[in-house]
Scaffold this motif. Structure first.
Motif, short mmCIF file in Angstrom:
data_model
loop_
_atom_site.label_atom_id
_atom_site.label_comp_id
_atom_site.label_asym_id
_atom_site.label_seq_id
_atom_site.Cartn_x
_atom_site.Cartn_y
_atom_site.Cartn_z
N ALA A 27 -6.92 -13.59 38.52
CA ALA A 27 -7.42 -12.29 38.68
C ALA A 27 -7.66 -11.48 37.37
O ALA A 27 -6.86 -11.67 36.60
CB ALA A 27 -6.73 -11.42 39.57
N ALA A 30 -12.33 -5.73 37.09
CA ALA A 30 -12.50 -5.04 38.13
C ALA A 30 -13.73 -5.01 38.67
O ALA A 30 -14.62 -5.01 37.56
CB ALA A 30 -11.67 -3.78 38.18
N ASP A 31 -14.14 -5.02 39.90
CA ASP A 31 -15.56 -4.75 40.37
C ASP A 31 -15.97 -3.57 40.49
O ASP A 31 -15.13 -2.78 39.96
CB ASP A 31 -15.47 -5.58 41.84
CG ASP A 31 -14.79 -5.03 42.75
OD1 ASP A 31 -14.30 -4.00 42.86
OD2 ASP A 31 -14.73 -5.87 43.63
N ASP A 35 -11.85 -2.97 42.41
CA ASP A 35 -10.78 -4.00 43.09
C ASP A 35 -10.72 -5.16 42.00
O ASP A 35 -11.89 -5.42 41.24
CB ASP A 35 -11.20 -4.43 44.35
CG ASP A 35 -11.19 -3.38 45.44
OD1 ASP A 35 -10.12 -2.74 45.34
OD2 ASP A 35 -12.32 -3.37 46.14
N PRO A 36 -9.51 -5.89 41.93
CA PRO A 36 -9.56 -7.04 40.95
C PRO A 36 -10.58 -8.27 41.11
O PRO A 36 -10.65 -8.46 42.33
CB PRO A 36 -8.24 -7.58 41.00
CG PRO A 36 -7.31 -6.40 41.51
CD PRO A 36 -8.34 -5.65 42.50
N ARG A 37 -11.22 -8.58 40.00
CA ARG A 37 -12.11 -9.58 40.02
C ARG A 37 -11.54 -10.89 40.37
O ARG A 37 -10.40 -11.11 39.42
CB ARG A 37 -13.26 -9.72 39.04
CG ARG A 37 -14.31 -8.53 39.07
CD ARG A 37 -15.41 -8.52 38.56
NE ARG A 37 -16.27 -9.74 39.23
CZ ARG A 37 -17.35 -10.40 38.60
NH1 ARG A 37 -17.62 -10.20 37.39
NH2 ARG A 37 -17.92 -11.32 39.28
N VAL A 38 -12.02 -12.06 41.02
CA VAL A 38 -11.27 -13.36 41.09
C VAL A 38 -12.13 -14.26 40.40
O VAL A 38 -13.67 -14.29 40.70
CB VAL A 38 -10.76 -13.58 42.30
CG1 VAL A 38 -10.12 -15.14 42.09
CG2 VAL A 38 -9.69 -12.84 42.84
N PHE A 39 -11.71 -15.15 39.37
CA PHE A 39 -12.67 -15.98 38.72
C PHE A 39 -11.95 -17.60 38.86
O PHE A 39 -10.64 -17.76 38.91
CB PHE A 39 -12.57 -15.84 37.22
CG PHE A 39 -13.33 -14.47 36.82
CD1 PHE A 39 -14.75 -14.42 36.77
CD2 PHE A 39 -12.61 -13.45 36.71
CE1 PHE A 39 -15.21 -13.17 36.56
CE2 PHE A 39 -13.10 -12.18 36.39
CZ PHE A 39 -14.80 -11.85 36.15
N CYS A 69 -13.26 -13.65 31.04
CA CYS A 69 -13.56 -12.76 31.93
C CYS A 69 -13.81 -11.21 31.85
O CYS A 69 -14.53 -10.72 32.55
CB CYS A 69 -12.22 -12.72 32.79
SG CYS A 69 -11.56 -14.28 33.38
N SER A 74 -18.03 -6.27 35.58
CA SER A 74 -18.04 -5.96 37.12
C SER A 74 -18.77 -6.83 37.99
O SER A 74 -18.26 -6.94 39.14
CB SER A 74 -17.98 -4.43 37.36
OG SER A 74 -19.30 -4.06 36.96
N GLN A 75 -19.63 -7.65 37.63
CA GLN A 75 -20.51 -8.14 38.33
C GLN A 75 -21.00 -9.41 37.97
O GLN A 75 -21.49 -10.42 38.71
CB GLN A 75 -21.82 -7.07 38.80
CG GLN A 75 -21.57 -6.10 39.56
CD GLN A 75 -22.69 -5.20 39.67
OE1 GLN A 75 -23.80 -5.41 38.97
NE2 GLN A 75 -22.77 -4.35 40.86
N ASP A 77 -21.17 -13.34 36.04
CA ASP A 77 -20.41 -14.55 36.25
C ASP A 77 -19.75 -14.89 35.09
O ASP A 77 -19.86 -14.83 34.04
CB ASP A 77 -21.67 -15.90 36.81
CG ASP A 77 -22.30 -15.36 37.79
OD1 ASP A 77 -21.69 -14.85 38.94
OD2 ASP A 77 -23.43 -15.96 38.02
#
Length: 421
Positions: A27, A30-31, A35-39, A69, A74-75, A77
């Motif tokens: 993680a 944030a998005d 909220d945390p982003r998960v990669f 990351c 926030s969006q 890849d």
């Protein structure tokens, strides 16, 4: 489908089994909803085993992947190809190869420092040696202190041990904007007596001072002028007794004194309650026998009568606090029995005393004498309110000069402005 194969704790990247095989999952960022982003990116059994067995390499991989990351925002890849390319040199490379890799990529030095990385070695780019005593549990405060000291160095500030001890005592060594406290356990016991002597110097200087509220700006607003008075007294006393202290240390003592004086003042009665104010009927310091009426610029009125639970002055300032607003800055105290009033103009730092010359009878209008004077801040307003409540317009004589000429009032205002500039 998602099964956790290995994880350490907290935010460490985990090895998970997904539909397509093993992946590293972490993680970061944030998005749009904060909220945390998960990669995720793929890893094989051999490299997953290294992650599980070697904390140092696990941390290095995490530090190297975090900037990728961040690039995803926030969006976006994750650049999976770039992430996978970090696996071999980080997890399987020799110490020299690891250092060479980190000299050519971006990496998160705060993460490594928080997990025990040697600061000097990290600065030299020797990341492998820097993590010889790596820890699973992060020490975020270590990073914060490093960064705040770097900012101090950029300002040309050098702290002596006593300066540092004072800042730690107040809890402001790292976060200078937080409310200061008294934290003796944060100070080296050998330096604590010296710290307490500095604090005592400021305490003695500010004994008996108070920082109340400024009702001109509504409820709960601190009187800035009183705050500055306490700050000035505390600073002058500390600098005179301890000239060797750095500005940062003096500033935190000053802040501590102001905060504590303000807190003590909350438990004291309204300033006017302690004055024993009276009126001409009861005599100075006696009990007021005449009724008063408070009004604002919106024509809202509130009566006050002898025997009310609060003194006239205290009740008036409570009325001001409850009604004051940017479009409501003119307040009046009227003694109808005496035919006198005091009008406060907060927007103009002036007051007017109003005396009824003739009350008017029948069709004739009453005649008033209106005189003005400038006021210097909240204390000036309080002094004149107290005098009027105590003795009416006659008691305001010493609190002038008074003039009925508005043009002269403006000339006086100009002279004051020029003198202050």
């Amino acid at each position: 489908m998602r099964d956790v194969v290995f994880t350490r704790q907290g935010w460490f990247p985990a090895v998970v089994r997904c539909e397509n095989g093993l992946c590293i999952e972490l993680a970061a960022g944030a998005d749009a909803n904060h909220d945390p982003r998960v990669f995720r990116f793929p890893v094989d059994e051999v490299r997953a085993a290294v992650i599980e067995a070697d904390l140092r390499r696990h941390l290095l991989l995490w530090s190297a992947v975090l900037p990728l990351c961040g690039d995803a925002g926030s969006q976006g890849d994750l650049d999976v190809e770039a992430a996978v390319a970090l696996l071999d040199p980080t997890l399987l490379g020799t110490p020299d190869e690891v250092d060479a890799l980190f000299r050519g990529i971006r990496w998160d030095w705060r993460l490594l420092m928080a997990h025990g990385g040697d600061i000097d070695l990290l600065d030299d780019g020797k990341v492998w040696a820097a993590l010889s005593e790596a820890t699973v549990t992060p020490d975020r405060r270590r990073v914060e202190e490093y960064e705040v000291n770097r900012r101090r160095a950029q300002r040309g500030v050098t702290l002596a041990p006593l300066d540092t001890a004072i800042l730690r005592f107040t809890g402001q060594y790292v976060h200078g904007a937080t409310l200061p406290k008294r934290l003796p356990d944060e100070v080296d016991p050998e330096l604590l007596p010296d710290v307490l002597r500095v604090i005592a110097t400021a305490e003695r200087a500010t004994t008996g001072m108070r920082i109340g509220l400024d009702p001109r700006h509504g409820r709960g607003v601190t009187d800035k002028a009183a705050w500055e008075r306490v700050a000035t007294v505390a600073e002058e006393a500390v600098r005179a007794a301890h000239p060797e202290l750095a500005d940062d240390a003096v500033a935190t003592v000053r802040f501590l004194m102001c905060s504590e004086v303000r807190d003590r003042s909350k438990n004291l009665p309204e300033e006017d309650d302690a004055e024993g104010v009276g009126d001409r009927a009861g005599g100075p310091g006696g009990v007021r026998t005449a009724r008063l009426t408070f009004t604002d610029d919106k024509e809202v009125a509130q009566p006050w009568a002898p025997g009310d639970s609060r003194t006239a002055g205290a009740a008036f300032w409570e009325f001001v606090a409850s009604r004051s607003a940017p479009d409501n800055e003119v307040f009046t105290i009227e003694d109808e029995q005496l035919g006198e009033g005091l009008q406060l103009h907060f927007y103009a730092d002036s007051v007017a005393r109003i005396t009824t010359v003739t009350r008017g009878e029948g069709a004739s209008e009453p005649e008033y004498r209106v005189e003005y004077t400038l006021v210097d801040g909240l204390d000036g307003f309080r002094t004149r309110v107290r005098a009027f409540v105590d003795g009416g317009c006659a008691a305001l004589d010493p609190h002038g000069p008074w003039t009925a000429d508005l043009a002269e009032l403006e000339r006086a205002r100009t002279r004051r402005r020029e003198a202050n500039s």
